[in-house]
Design an enzyme around this catalytic site. Structure first.
Site, short mmCIF file in Angstrom:
data_model
loop_
_atom_site.label_atom_id
_atom_site.label_comp_id
_atom_site.label_asym_id
_atom_site.label_seq_id
_atom_site.Cartn_x
_atom_site.Cartn_y
_atom_site.Cartn_z
N GLU A 1 36.39 44.64 42.99
CA GLU A 1 37.32 44.82 41.88
C GLU A 1 37.41 46.29 41.48
O GLU A 1 38.49 46.81 41.21
CB GLU A 1 36.85 43.99 40.67
N CYS B 1 32.63 45.71 36.25
CA CYS B 1 34.02 45.52 36.70
C CYS B 1 34.86 44.88 35.59
O CYS B 1 36.06 45.18 35.46
CB CYS B 1 34.06 44.66 37.96
N HIS C 1 32.04 47.89 43.83
CA HIS C 1 32.43 46.48 43.93
C HIS C 1 33.89 46.36 44.35
O HIS C 1 34.68 47.31 44.24
CB HIS C 1 32.18 45.78 42.61
#
Length: 336
Positions: free
Chosen positions: A263, A292, A261
């Site tokens: 993040e 995350c 992801h």
């Protein structure tokens, strides 16, 4: 700032544009759009030809066609002067650019304008008052909406500058306009960093959703990350993640997704380069997922600002707040 300049012939529009150019304004003329079109058509540039072409273009493509053709050249980084505005629809289109547009009408007495027209000696300019009035009549207004409508443009002016005096008086009047009409706008920090995050997201190779995060400390960018397959692994858009490329239902089989992801990548990129994130703010285009969120908490990030909500984000937000991490949607006040 974008200053639209209009007025009758000989009023001093060109002098105003030259003054603005000397002060770093970029000058454009709607007449130049007509000149370019005449060149494409192999037609001679005359006053009558430009008037006729302008009328034809307005009839075929809309009354604001000249302004619309110019719009792509008016970016937000410079000041501009736009000359030869002769139809109210052109004013409306230029006003659509925002608060920085102001229409300035340059006015001068008839005898002064005639003297100037005689002095410049341009082909087609009138030599006497009766000829000047006759030529102007077709520019001031007409029942034909495709024709020039100068008087309607004057009625829309934000400023009227009298120019029957000296050049220095004209320059001083334009300086006063600049002082009164200066419009300056800067994005807030949320908008600024979220705009950067959107650009970062454009690098994503995930076929399902483009997501990115920007990590800052003291309003300085420390790390960025976008979603996609890990370093050295075939990109998702090249078939690197079977789950994404199968386009299965959202929220299912997340454990089989090979994409990191945004993040996650922003945090691991900081770790890869040995940069601590304690006390940082993370800007992300989507509310973070649970995985995350746990990384954000353990990395010591103090605040999360997200743009769009995530379907599974409620638990993430509760966990962030329980851990003492400030979390809010972009543009909203800080909440605990």
């Amino acid at each position: 700032m974008i200053l639209g300049i209009s007025g009758r012939n000989g009023a001093g529009k060109s002098a105003v544009v030259r003054f603005l150019e000397d002060r770093s304004f970029i000058a454009f003329s709607l007449s130049d759009v007509l000149r370019e079109e005449l060149g494409k058509r192999g037609l001679e540039e005359t006053r009558d030809a430009m008037i006729a072409l302008g009328r034809d273009l307005r009839a075929d493509e809309g009354a604001d066609v000249l302004a619309r053709r110019l719009l792509p050249r008016l970016t937000g980084e410079r000041n501009y002067a736009v000359d030869s505005i002769r139809h109210p629809a052109e004013v409306d289109t230029l006003r659509s650019l925002g608060k920085g547009f102001h229409l300035v009408w340059i006015d001068a007495d008839e005898d002064v304008r005639l003297r100037r027209l005689r002095g410049r000696g341009r082909r087609g300019d009138p030599a006497d008052e009766s000829t000047m009035r006759r030529l102007e009549a077709r520019e001031l207004g007409s029942p034909d909406s495709s024709s020039q409508q100068l008087l309607a443009v004057k009625a829309l002016a934000d400023e009227v500058v009298a120019n029957s005096g000296s050049l220095s008086e004209l320059h001083e009047a334009i300086r006063d306009v600049l002082k009164r009409r200066l419009f300056f706008e800067r994005p807030g920090w949320d908008d600024y960093f979220m705009s950067v995050a959107r650009v970062v997201a454009s690098r994503s190779n995930c076929v399902k959703r483009k997501v990115a995060a920007v990590v800052t400390i003291d309003r300085r960018i420390i790390s960025t990350g976008y979603n996609g397959t890990p370093r050295g692994v075939r990109n998702c858009n090249e078939g690197g993640c079977p789950r994404c490329n199968a386009f299965g239902p959202g929220g299912q089989d997340l454990g089989e997704c090979l994409c990191s992801h945004g993040e996650e990548n922003a945090i691991t990129q900081a770790a890869y380069h040995g940069v601590a994130l304690r006390g940082a703010t993370l800007y992300t285009t989507y509310c973070p997922c649970l995985l995350c969120t746990k990384m954000i908490i353990n990395a010591g990030i103090a605040e999360v600002v997200y743009n769009s909500e995530y379907p599974l984000g409620d638990l993430s937000l509760r966990l962030l707040r329980e851990a003492g991490v400030r979390a809010r949607q972009a543009g909203t006040p800080i909440s605990s």
